[in-house]
Design an enzyme around this catalytic site. Structure first.
Site, PDB file in Angstrom:
ATOM      1  N   CYS A 114       0.819  -1.228   0.000  1.00 34.78           N
ATOM      2  CA  CYS A 114       0.000   0.000   0.000  1.00 34.78           C
ATOM      3  C   CYS A 114       0.845   1.266   0.000  1.00 34.78           C
ATOM      4  CB  CYS A 114      -0.937  -0.002   1.198  1.00 34.78           C
ATOM      5  SG  CYS A 114      -1.922  -1.486   1.294  1.00 34.78           S
ATOM      6  N   HIS A 253      -3.203   6.920   3.098  1.00 30.00           N
ATOM      7  CA  HIS A 253      -3.678   5.632   2.573  1.00 30.00           C
ATOM      8  C   HIS A 253      -5.027   5.339   3.225  1.00 30.00           C
ATOM      9  CE1 HIS A 253      -4.184   1.590   1.434  1.00 30.00           C
ATOM     10  NE2 HIS A 253      -3.800   1.053   2.579  1.00 30.00           N
ATOM     11  N   ASN A 283     -10.486  -0.082   0.670  1.00 27.23           N
ATOM     12  CA  ASN A 283      -9.023  -0.053   0.605  1.00 27.23           C
ATOM     13  C   ASN A 283      -8.577  -0.590  -0.753  1.00 27.23           C
ATOM     14  OD1 ASN A 283      -6.288  -0.559   0.852  1.00 27.23           O
ATOM     15  ND2 ASN A 283      -6.422  -1.516   2.875  1.00 27.23           N
TER      16      ASN A 283
END
Ligand code: UT7
Length: 327
Positions: A114, A253, A283
């Site tokens: 990520c 994020h 996500n």
């Protein structure tokens, strides 16, 4: 004169298919209430099963080229950040190069989970500072629905698909001001998607010994994330003698609303200046930051002259933050 990387155009692509929390109640023992309260996610976009994830990357790349008024043939390098590539080889960067006809570009993939988009921006800025390349196309492209076990409630409610992209060019002024990259490999088992090696430990952790699907120690990652994000942003700003109150926007994020609010509180930063897309898209791993960035630019939030901080964390475990003065 010293050269600096500057972002001159953004793009993104989200699949049309929307999966609401209520849809997941039919797959696993979960509830809309649990998902909203524990994560902040309301829905996510999921790519059609038969389509390759790189299709989203091609669309996001074309969007970024158009918005930056850059021709594909003028791109010197393509870096794709992904932890969910269509192939182990070729790289997704080569597949996307073909899809956009960027025939003069070198191309490779980068995997920092990520944190990958911020890692890729940093690598790109280094190529620009040395004078090796002038125009770099960075794409974060993730088809996580293909590596999710849709029978595992611990993970399947969290993830979504999407791609975000930007064009970085060489400029006399920053642009990119500072970055902080890091990794703690001692925690590499906290998030795993096995690929060619499946030890007993990895098989045991998954339902029905399924292999190529995500496993995550949610609580461990949660604690790590709050600490890593806070420490990284503080270091990033301290090194250039800036204070948090000089920052116009933070784009974190998008993994869990509680991770974001806890870190932002620790940084003493107002939530109104934090870009959030988690509720809509879930996500999307390394694509979450560029998608959020592109959307907020599109709606006129981020403007020329703004100081913007991007900060990510994820598998590895890794973290990364970057400070940008918007061109
Ligand atoms: O981008 C990559 C980085 N990833 C992340 O940042 C994720 C970080 N971690 C998290 O976001 C959170 O840890 C989760 C959202 C994954 C989990 O939230 P939590 O508050 O840490 O829950 P938990 O793992 O402590 O589980 C609490 C309870 C458990 O039940 P018991 O053992 O208390 O009976 C779980 O089995 O919640 C249960 N649970 C669920 N219940 C309903 C776990 N998933 C679900 C679910 N629906 N989907």
């Amino acid at each position: 004169m010293k050269k600096h990387g500057t972002i001159i155009g953004l793009g993104y692509c989200l699949p049309e298919n929307i999966v609401h929390n209520a849809d997941l109640e039919k797959l696993v023992d979960t509830s809309d209430k649990w998902i909203r309260e524990r994560t902040g996610i309301k829905r996510r976009r999921i790519l059609e099963k038969e389509k390759p994830s790189s299709d989203m990357g091609v669309k996001a790349a074309k969007d970024a080229l158009k918005n930056s008024k850059t021709k594909a043939e003028d791109i010197d390098l393509i870096i794709v950040s992904t932890e969910s590539p269509d192939y182990l080889t070729p790289s997704m960067a080569c597949v996307i190069q073909d899809g956009i006809d960027a025939n003069n570009a070198a191309a490779f993939d980068l995997n920092a989970a990520c944190s990958g988009f911020v890692y890729a921006l940093t690598v790109s800025d280094q190529f620009i500072q040395t004078g090796m390349y002038k125009n770099i196309l960075i794409i974060a492209c993730e088809g996580l629905s293909k590596v999710v076990d849709w029978k595992d409630r611990n993970t399947c409610v969290l993830f979504g698909d999407g791609a975000g992209a930007c064009v970085m060019t060489s400029s006399d002024k920053p642009g990119i001001i500072n970055y902080d990259l890091g990794a703690d490999g001692t925690k590499h088992k906290a998030i795993t998607i096995p690929c060619t090696h499946f030890d007993e430990d990895e098989l045991f952790k998954r339902n029905n010994k399924r292999t190529q699907v995500i496993f995550m120690e949610g609580r461990e990652v949660f604690k790590f994330a709050v600490n890593a994000m806070t420490a990284s942003v503080n270091k990033l700003l301290k090194e250039v003698n800036m204070n948090i109150d000089e920052i116009d926007w933070i784009v974190p994020h998008q993994a869990n609303m509680r991770i974001i609010t806890n870190s932002i509180k620790k940084l003493n930063f107002p939530m109104e200046k934090v870009v959030i897309t988690l509720d809509e898209y879930g996500n999307t791993s390394s694509a979450s930051i560029p998608i959020a960035l592109a959307e907020s630019y599109e709606v006129g939030k981020i403007k020329s002259g703004d100081y913007v901080v991007l900060v990510g964390f994820g598998g590895g475990l890794t973290w990364a933050s970057i400070l940008i003065k918007w061109a």
